[in-house]
Design an enzyme around this catalytic site. Structure first.
Site, PDB file in Angstrom:
ATOM      1  CG  ASN A   1      30.384   9.927  42.031  1.00 14.70           C
ATOM      2  OD1 ASN A   1      31.390   9.251  41.988  1.00 14.70           O
ATOM      3  ND2 ASN A   1      29.708  10.158  43.162  1.00 14.70           N
TER       4      ASN A   1
ATOM      5  CG  ASP B   1      27.812  17.411  46.900  1.00 17.69           C
ATOM      6  OD1 ASP B   1      28.373  16.959  47.919  1.00 17.69           O
ATOM      7  OD2 ASP B   1      28.424  17.991  45.982  1.00 17.69           O
TER       8      ASP B   1
HETATM    9  O1  C5P Z   1      32.800  19.846  48.996  1.00 20.50           O
HETATM   10  P1  C5P Z   1      33.143  18.616  48.286  1.00 20.50           P
HETATM   11  O2  C5P Z   1      32.017  17.646  48.130  1.00 20.50           O
HETATM   12  O3  C5P Z   1      33.870  18.794  46.986  1.00 20.50           O
HETATM   13  O4  C5P Z   1      34.225  17.927  49.260  1.00 20.50           O
HETATM   14  C1  C5P Z   1      34.848  16.743  48.938  1.00 20.50           C
HETATM   15  C2  C5P Z   1      35.264  16.069  50.192  1.00 20.50           C
HETATM   16  O5  C5P Z   1      34.150  16.007  51.093  1.00 20.50           O
HETATM   17  C3  C5P Z   1      35.670  14.625  49.977  1.00 20.50           C
HETATM   18  O6  C5P Z   1      36.668  14.299  50.914  1.00 20.50           O
HETATM   19  C4  C5P Z   1      34.388  13.864  50.242  1.00 20.50           C
HETATM   20  O7  C5P Z   1      34.657  12.530  50.669  1.00 20.50           O
HETATM   21  C5  C5P Z   1      33.716  14.689  51.315  1.00 20.50           C
HETATM   22  N1  C5P Z   1      32.246  14.722  51.268  1.00 20.50           N
HETATM   23  C6  C5P Z   1      31.518  14.170  52.298  1.00 20.50           C
HETATM   24  N2  C5P Z   1      30.160  14.228  52.294  1.00 20.50           N
HETATM   25  C7  C5P Z   1      29.506  14.823  51.277  1.00 20.50           C
HETATM   26  C8  C5P Z   1      30.223  15.414  50.236  1.00 20.50           C
HETATM   27  C9  C5P Z   1      31.592  15.328  50.250  1.00 20.50           C
HETATM   28  O8  C5P Z   1      32.116  13.598  53.215  1.00 20.50           O
HETATM   29  N3  C5P Z   1      28.189  14.860  51.300  1.00 20.50           N
END
Ligand code: C5P
Length: 409
Positions: free
Chosen positions: A216, A285
């Site tokens: 990304n 994700d």
């Molecule tokens: O739900 P989302 O991915 O948008 O959330 C973003 C936050 O979650 C960020 O702080 C990111 O570092 C963390 N995150 C994480 N592990 C993931 C996805 C996101 O720690 N697999």
């Protein structure tokens, strides 16, 4: 201040040291050493007159960086232009500051590199004057200093004693250790001293085959700025960095990772010891269910990749029975506040840092605008340099930890 007190007291602080023309210029060399001992990064600018007393080479060797003496040096402008240098500085310290330089600063001149930098920078300015005692006592010098002090310029010294001109009186440059101690004092108490901060930054790459990956656009700049600001505020900082090309901030322990699962392992190896976890990384994700051992070939057909979900590192940390203060990020393209508040609640965070991303916003830039949300409050941080935002974010974390009892362990 003892040597022990000053150890790392300026960790990661970027000090632009200006040296003006006077016999005390030679003491500037010792000052570079002492600033670096205290953990500062130092860049030196000599005025034209200073370069008659001392050589740029001495300062280059001691600071480890090229020294600038002129606004008109094309090769230096091509490397780090004067405006960049003005932005780079966290502090501008001029030692020795001559009577002439003080007069030019008081009048707002920009007729050489050093005075131009002072005008072009928002960094706090400190002067350590050195001059003949009559020049120091002269009403013109004192009036100029009065003007500068009224604008918030800090003046360190001068000391009283024997002078190079054979006279004795007020006008001697403070000793290098005293100047460093004054600078440390002027910066105020370090609000995160004794605290341990764990941060994550950058993207994650999820391999598809030996040459391709899913990644990304995160540059890591925000997470690195937070780590740097936390170290400057006196915290012990560990930064888990995804694949980025950024220099490790001074005083920060860095762990490099590539994939989300590696990031999770690195975070969990350090999380038990930390007081604050700031998850600025853009963690992927999903990852391919399987990584092909060999480069995948074109088949002339559509290609379907099967993806599986990665662990949510942030949510896992927030679910720990003994958890640090947990800060997450929410990069959103629309309905920023609603989505971010939802994430704050769903992931049981103490604070979420929301920002709008998309066309020319957020990623791969040096500036940003942030919205901080916590269970019973919000604060907008208007568009600013990421370093400035990082400092404001840490101040907010420190305040929330005080008022909300901090860590839930
Ligand atoms: O739900 P989302 O991915 O948008 O959330 C973003 C936050 O979650 C960020 O702080 C990111 O570092 C963390 N995150 C994480 N592990 C993931 C996805 C996101 O720690 N697999």
């Amino acid at each position: 201040m003892t040597a022990l007190d000053s150890a790392r007291a300026l960790a990661g602080v970027r000090v632009l040291l200006g040296v003006s023309g006077g016999i005390a210029a030679y003491k500037g060399a010792e000052l570079v050493r002492r600033l670096r001992d205290a953990g500062a990064q130092v860049r030196v600018v000599l005025t034209e007159n200073a370069a008659r007393f001392v050589t740029a080479l001495t300062f280059q060797a001691l600071s480890g960086h090229p020294v600038r003496t002129s606004l008109w040096d094309e090769s230096a402008e091509a490397a780090m232009g004067h405006i960049e240098l003005a932005r780079w500085a966290d502090e501008i310290l001029i030692a020795p500051a001559s009577a002439d330089l003080i007069a030019r600063l008081a009048q707002g001149h920009a007729d050489d590199l050093l005075t131009t930098l002072c005008l072009a920078s928002t960094a706090p300015l400190a002067l350590a004057p050195a001059m003949n005692q009559q020049m120091w006592a002269h009403a013109a010098t004192q009036a100029n200093l009065g003007l500068l002090r009224a604008r918030g310029v800090r003046v360190f010294g001068p000391a009283c004693g024997d002078q190079a001109c054979g006279e004795s009186g007020v006008g001697r440059l403070l000793e290098a250790v005293e100047i460093v101690a004054e600078l440390v004092r002027a910066r105020g108490p370090r609000e995160m001293a004794g605290q341990r901060v764990l941060g994550s930054a950058g993207p994650t790459f999820e391999d598809i085959d030996p040459v391709r990956f899913i990644g990304n656009r995160s540059s890591g700049r925000m997470g690195f700025a937070i780590a740097a600001a936390a170290a400057q505020a006196g915290a012990e900082v560990t930064l888990v960095a995804g694949p980025v090309h950024l220099a490790t901030p001074a005083g920060v322990a860095r762990v490099d990772v590539r994939s989300a699962r590696q990031m999770r392992d690195a975070v969990f190896a350090h999380v038990a010891d930390c007081d604050v976890f700031v998850s600025a990384a853009a963690v992927g994700d999903y990852r391919p269910q399987a990584v092909a051992a060999q480069k995948m070939k074109k088949t002339g057909q559509a290609l379907h990749l099967s993806l599986v979900q990665n662990p949510d590192i942030l949510a896992e940390v927030a679910a720990l029975p003994r958890r640090p203060f947990v800060v997450g990020f929410a990069a959103e393209t629309e309905h920023v506040e609603t989505h971010a508040r939802d994430k704050l609640e769903r992931k049981h965070l103490d604070l979420i840092v929301a920002n709008q991303v998309g066309a020319n916003l957020g990623f791969e830039r040096d500036d940003n605008a942030l919205l901080l949300l916590w269970p019973d409050g919000r604060k907008e941080l208007p568009r600013a340099d990421k370093r400035e935002l990082a400092r404001a974010l840490l101040a907010c974390i420190a305040a929330l930890r005080t008022t909300h009892g901090g860590n839930r362990s």
